[in-house]
Design an enzyme around this catalytic site. Structure first.
Site, PDB file in Angstrom:
ATOM      1  N   GLY A   1       8.262 -34.623 -12.688  1.00 14.80           N
ATOM      2  CA  GLY A   1       7.971 -34.025 -11.396  1.00 14.80           C
ATOM      3  C   GLY A   1       6.970 -34.880 -10.647  1.00 14.80           C
TER       4      GLY A   1
ATOM      5  N   ILE B   1       3.653 -35.086 -10.667  1.00 13.72           N
ATOM      6  CA  ILE B   1       2.578 -35.739 -11.433  1.00 13.72           C
ATOM      7  C   ILE B   1       3.144 -36.836 -12.321  1.00 13.72           C
ATOM      8  CG2 ILE B   1       0.782 -35.389 -13.169  1.00 13.72           C
ATOM      9  CD1 ILE B   1       0.391 -32.581 -12.008  1.00 13.72           C
TER      10      ILE B   1
ATOM     11  N   THR C   1      -1.511 -33.115 -20.456  1.00 13.72           N
ATOM     12  CA  THR C   1      -2.306 -32.603 -19.345  1.00 13.72           C
ATOM     13  C   THR C   1      -1.508 -31.555 -18.573  1.00 13.72           C
ATOM     14  OG1 THR C   1      -1.538 -34.446 -17.975  1.00 13.72           O
ATOM     15  CG2 THR C   1      -3.684 -34.701 -19.057  1.00 13.72           C
TER      16      THR C   1
ATOM     17  N   ARG D   1       0.587 -28.090 -19.881  1.00 11.58           N
ATOM     18  CA  ARG D   1       0.250 -26.739 -20.317  1.00 11.58           C
ATOM     19  C   ARG D   1       0.128 -26.736 -21.836  1.00 11.58           C
ATOM     20  NH1 ARG D   1      -1.310 -25.896 -16.015  1.00 11.58           N
ATOM     21  NH2 ARG D   1      -0.768 -24.260 -14.511  1.00 11.58           N
TER      22      ARG D   1
ATOM     23  N   GLU E   1      -7.143 -20.696 -23.966  1.00 10.25           N
ATOM     24  CA  GLU E   1      -8.302 -21.272 -23.292  1.00 10.25           C
ATOM     25  C   GLU E   1      -9.300 -20.179 -22.944  1.00 10.25           C
ATOM     26  OE1 GLU E   1      -6.879 -23.557 -19.970  1.00 10.25           O
ATOM     27  OE2 GLU E   1      -5.791 -24.972 -21.238  1.00 10.25           O
TER      28      GLU E   1
ATOM     29  N   HIS F   1      -9.594 -28.685 -19.836  1.00 10.73           N
ATOM     30  CA  HIS F   1      -8.787 -28.365 -18.659  1.00 10.73           C
ATOM     31  C   HIS F   1      -9.519 -28.776 -17.377  1.00 10.73           C
ATOM     32  CE1 HIS F   1      -5.295 -25.544 -17.380  1.00 10.73           C
ATOM     33  NE2 HIS F   1      -5.441 -26.541 -16.514  1.00 10.73           N
TER      34      HIS F   1
END
Length: 323
Positions: free
Chosen positions: A156, A158, A237, A239, A268, A287
């Site tokens: 995508g 990123i 980086t 999920r 998290e 994160h």
């Protein structure tokens, strides 16, 4: 009385003056939640009479949506909307919008930084130097970047930005696994489309850039990790739920792969008892890949403008539950 009430949940930014100034243009009063809003009850209490919610990780479930009679819009600070019940919002005619792209440069920078730090074993090298050992003579599993095979799982926005940057390190091959990408795109942008098994088996560096869905949850499991090269490096980086953390801890401890870098986790904050802690060949960050002063400003500005659109009768630019 203000024309609108906008509740901001799960606070965490340095200031909310950006949103306050933008919302003032439509006579909207901004309410900052007093707590983290990690439960449905806290969300309902904080947003009781709100016309719109601006949210990070707080749960916006069907129960929450049903309990807020004035609600017309939910705007997610960020990209992922897995904490929002999109179907129930659609049924009730509540707009849900997100802010894609605000951190593409930052996340791709962070992925590249984690990968380089793993390749060059930077934490270990710094620790050794601070302990008084100057390593002119060294014998470690450090390999060059040039000529190696990069595997991108997900291509995508990123992933595309990451590849643009990583091409400067002169990869020998680039493998991409993404069913949404066409062979024409692969030919034009100079990479090979392949399936997951080939990508994991043949890549020296694997970087994850895909959303967390039912199909991707636990995708990088024990079988996947065992199929990778013993000299390979995994970067996540995207999920945390994409990677089976117990399997990854074993893979790193037993040498199925060489190293890994993680900015995201299944749970998290990362629990104190996580098997990931204490592994020397694993680099962890909390994160923060999305963050820079610039990305936060863009995020807050674009999120507030989406609220303005929805409350003034315009569809949001990034509408994620269209009807």
């Amino acid at each position: 009385m203000p024309a609108f009430l906008v509740a901001v949940l799960s606070l965490g930014y340095e200031s909310y003056e950006t949103e306050r100034e933008i919302l003032a243009g439509i006579d909207a009063q901004m309410i900052l939640a007093p707590a983290d809003c990690i439960t449905e009850e806290e969300v309902i209490a904080a947003a009781d009479e709100a016309d719109a919610i601006m949210v990070r990780e707080a749960p916006v479930t069907a129960r929450v949506l049903d309990a807020l009679p004035n609600l017309r819009a939910v705007v997610r600070y960020g990209v992922g909307v897995d904490n929002i019940d999109l179907d129930r919002a659609r049924e009730k005619g509540i707009y849900v919008a997100n802010v894609p792209g605000y951190g593409n440069e930052e996340v791709s920078d962070h992925a590249a930084a984690l990968l380089l730090a793993c390749i060059r074993t930077l934490p270990a090298r710094e620790k050794t130097l601070r302990q008084g050992r100057f390593e002119t003579d060294i014998n470690e599993k450090i390999y060059r970047t040039a000529g190696k095979t990069l595997g991108l799982l997900g291509y995508g926005a990123i992933g595309r930005v990451f590849l643009r940057k990583w091409r400067g390190f002169n990869p020998g091959r680039v493998l991409v696994c993404d069913p949404a990408v066409s062979s024409d795109t692969a030919d034009r942008e100079g990479f090979e489309l392949t399936d997951l098994s080939v990508l994991l088996r043949e890549s020296d560096f694997v970087s994850l850039h895909l959303p967390l869905t039912d199909a991707t949850r636990g995708l990088i499991d024990e079988a996947a990790l065992r199929s990778m090269k013993p000299t390979s490096i995994l970067i996540n980086t995207a999920r945390g739920g994409i990677v089976d953390e117990e399997a990854l801890a074993r893979a790193l401890k037993e040498g199925w792969i060489l190293a890994a870098g993680l900015d995201v986790f299944e749970k998290e904050p990362l629990p104190p008892g996580s098997p990931l802690l204490g592994l020397d060949n694993l680099i962890l960050t909390g994160h923060v890949g999305w963050y820079s002063k610039d990305s936060v400003k863009e995020l807050q500005t674009r999120a507030a403008r989406e609220v303005v659109r929805t409350l003034t009768g315009t569809k949001p630019e990034n509408w994620v539950n269209p009807w």
